[in-house]
Design a protein around this motif. Sequence first.
Motif, PDB file in Angstrom:
ATOM      1  N   ALA A 135      32.777  50.827  60.105  1.00 13.14           N
ATOM      2  CA  ALA A 135      31.900  51.823  60.718  1.00 13.14           C
ATOM      3  C   ALA A 135      32.739  52.994  61.225  1.00 13.14           C
ATOM      4  O   ALA A 135      33.727  52.793  61.934  1.00 13.14           O
ATOM      5  CB  ALA A 135      31.122  51.196  61.869  1.00 13.14           C
ATOM      6  N   THR A 187      36.188  46.986  64.189  1.00 15.79           N
ATOM      7  CA  THR A 187      34.761  47.139  63.866  1.00 15.79           C
ATOM      8  C   THR A 187      34.324  48.594  63.822  1.00 15.79           C
ATOM      9  O   THR A 187      33.395  48.935  63.086  1.00 15.79           O
ATOM     10  CB  THR A 187      33.899  46.392  64.903  1.00 15.79           C
ATOM     11  N   ASP A 188      34.956  49.467  64.627  1.00 22.71           N
ATOM     12  CA  ASP A 188      34.539  50.869  64.712  1.00 22.71           C
ATOM     13  C   ASP A 188      35.768  51.775  64.703  1.00 22.71           C
ATOM     14  O   ASP A 188      36.730  51.525  65.438  1.00 22.71           O
ATOM     15  CB  ASP A 188      33.756  51.118  65.998  1.00 22.71           C
ATOM     16  N   LEU A 214      32.712  56.592  63.345  1.00 23.73           N
ATOM     17  CA  LEU A 214      31.955  57.378  64.324  1.00 23.73           C
ATOM     18  C   LEU A 214      32.647  58.709  64.581  1.00 23.73           C
ATOM     19  O   LEU A 214      33.880  58.770  64.648  1.00 23.73           O
ATOM     20  CB  LEU A 214      31.843  56.618  65.653  1.00 23.73           C
ATOM     21  N   ARG A 249      33.436  44.128  70.044  1.00 24.64           N
ATOM     22  CA  ARG A 249      33.725  45.247  69.152  1.00 24.64           C
ATOM     23  C   ARG A 249      35.135  45.769  69.409  1.00 24.64           C
ATOM     24  O   ARG A 249      35.584  45.836  70.548  1.00 24.64           O
ATOM     25  CB  ARG A 249      32.685  46.358  69.339  1.00 24.64           C
ATOM     26  N   GLU A 277      37.533  53.852  55.375  1.00 28.69           N
ATOM     27  CA  GLU A 277      36.496  54.046  54.361  1.00 28.69           C
ATOM     28  C   GLU A 277      36.638  53.040  53.236  1.00 28.69           C
ATOM     29  O   GLU A 277      35.645  52.488  52.740  1.00 28.69           O
ATOM     30  CB  GLU A 277      36.577  55.472  53.813  1.00 28.69           C
TER      31      GLU A 277
END
Length: 675
Positions: A658, A637-638, A660, A601, A653
């Motif tokens: 993803a 990934t995040d 967080l 990730r 977006e």
Amino acid sequence: MDQGTVDRLEHLREQIRFHAHRYYVLDDPVIADGEYDALFRELLELEAAHPELVTPDSPSHRVGGPPLDAFAPAEHVSPMLSLDNIFSAGEFAAFKERVRRYLKTDEPLRFVTEPKLDGLAVDLVYRQGVLAVGSTRGDGLVGENITAQLKTVASIPLKLLAPDGAAIPEELVVRGEVFLPRQGFAQLNRQREREGEAPFANPRNAAAGSLRQLDPKITARRPLAFYVYGVGNPEVVAAPGQEALLAQLGRFGFPVNTLIRVCRDREEVEARYQHLMAIRHELEYEIDGMVVKVDDMGLQQRLGATARAPRWAVAWKFPAVQATTVIEAVEFQVGRTGAVTPVAHLRPVEVNGAVVRRATLHNRDEIERKDLRVHDTVLVQRAGDVIPEIVKVIVEQRNGREQPIVFPTACPECGDPLLAAAGEAVIRCGNRYCPAQNLQKLIHFAGKSGLDIEGLGKKNVEQLVNEGLIRTIPDFFRLDADRLARLDGWGEKSAENVLAAVAARKTLGLAQLIGALGIRHVGEVTAGLLARRFADLQQLMTADKEQLQHIEGIGEQTAESLCAYFEDQENREMIAQLADLGVVVLAEMTEETSRTSLDGRVFLFTGTLQTLSRDEAKQLVKAHGGQVATSISQRVTDVVVGDKAGSKKRKAEELGLAILSEEAFLVLISGESAG
């Protein structure tokens, strides 16, 4: 008629023809894009004011240049027109008003905005759904047949898709842009330099040069990409508007840019321009503006075109990122590893919204390859916050005043002889006590690539060194509040803040310390590799060359540099002093103990975090087997967002990544720790 106007028009036409040939045919421009745009705008304004002076061979009547003789000609089904350029919100308002007057309507207008890619426009003819002919724009009517080369571009479909059994037009003429992504452009230039070839000046020239290779096998090795933007025969698609047209082309299998948006009024168009300009340097490809099109195809048909451009579209250009200036002098700076770097002092020039006064010249080989001389007129470029660089010399501007750049034989700071290691283009000062080297090491240690101590930027560190408060790295942790407060420009509050920031760095991760020490050949990535291999600093300090080279990504040169650094008695004493001063180095999670689901990730942080510093958050990710990115890309990934998260959040977006919150990130990390 004023003879001065006649002479000026003829001069402009000669200049534009010359520069168009250099840009479109030779792929070797000698002026910046902004300067060429200014010449063309002046020509159009003079011809509009004096239509009786317009000549049949004026550059205003055609687009680009003629096709190269090396390729067969390819006649376009319909002209590949250029776009009129605008440069301000006022000019866009004037464009919109012209459209309204021409249509004789006060009805609301919808516009489609598209990033203006800096690549090469191509024409693709599909017959019975199969790519039959691919060509360049050429002079707008006839281009160069580069079908074999275009077939090597992976993102150009060789056969169209037919979703849900939809009918494919018997003949479809598609227009789009071939370009080189930033990463591919950098890789290509590194390869060319290794092979002794001159690097391309910009991605647009690189894309053009790649497609104009006579051997398609060479083109196939270039990482070219493609986005579709329109068709040459819209009647066969029967889409009601530009947005619907692009959607249909996407269904046929063409890549459509994800940043294309519909705007319903002038304010939305202006806001979209500002957004694209704000994120342009975060994109994986170069854009030099935004294209604005009237969405409705029926209105496009009514508006038609002039001899060179459609009336229903304009290109709203960004401020120029290249400009021409003069090298006024060259100085030589000594870095933290002793490397002596030539730096050009330039006649101040605005590039990409900033005034550029200096540019690095890298080394002797770079100067010789580009044949740079003092007083040369040069093309400079700047992208985002990247240090400005000199792209090329404008040889045609030389007048005999130019002087060779002479390298010093002694260090400009301490006077010691300069050394050149075998196989290296860099010359170095071998004096480990050179004051310039020591200053740069201290700046690095406290700076963003080191401990990132708030309040101790370059200028403040220089002041502390000059005042005698800091001579070595441990001195950062010996700073005294009273002495700091008495310094010029400081005060009690400033002193307290800096001491608090220093104290916060007394506990740090192993990777951060390794990176902050400024060991030659050891950057952030290498520091992370070492921290994941060794349980603590002591293990690393006692590792031999063979152990280090067993780590994937650590070569002989880096291993030798690490051994030399930790074998040095002064360096070992310095590290011991840090421990005595209360500096605690936390072990990272090693390869043997790191078996968490963060493996694979990639995290990106944006905005202000409340409970963690940015560095602490990054260390947590790395300690649990994850990776950290600094910009949005497909490999992320995040995305962890804090307060006032900006364009990176919006881009995440748009890409569907993803997202967080800081709280969710901490829960994730604590869950990994518990597991």
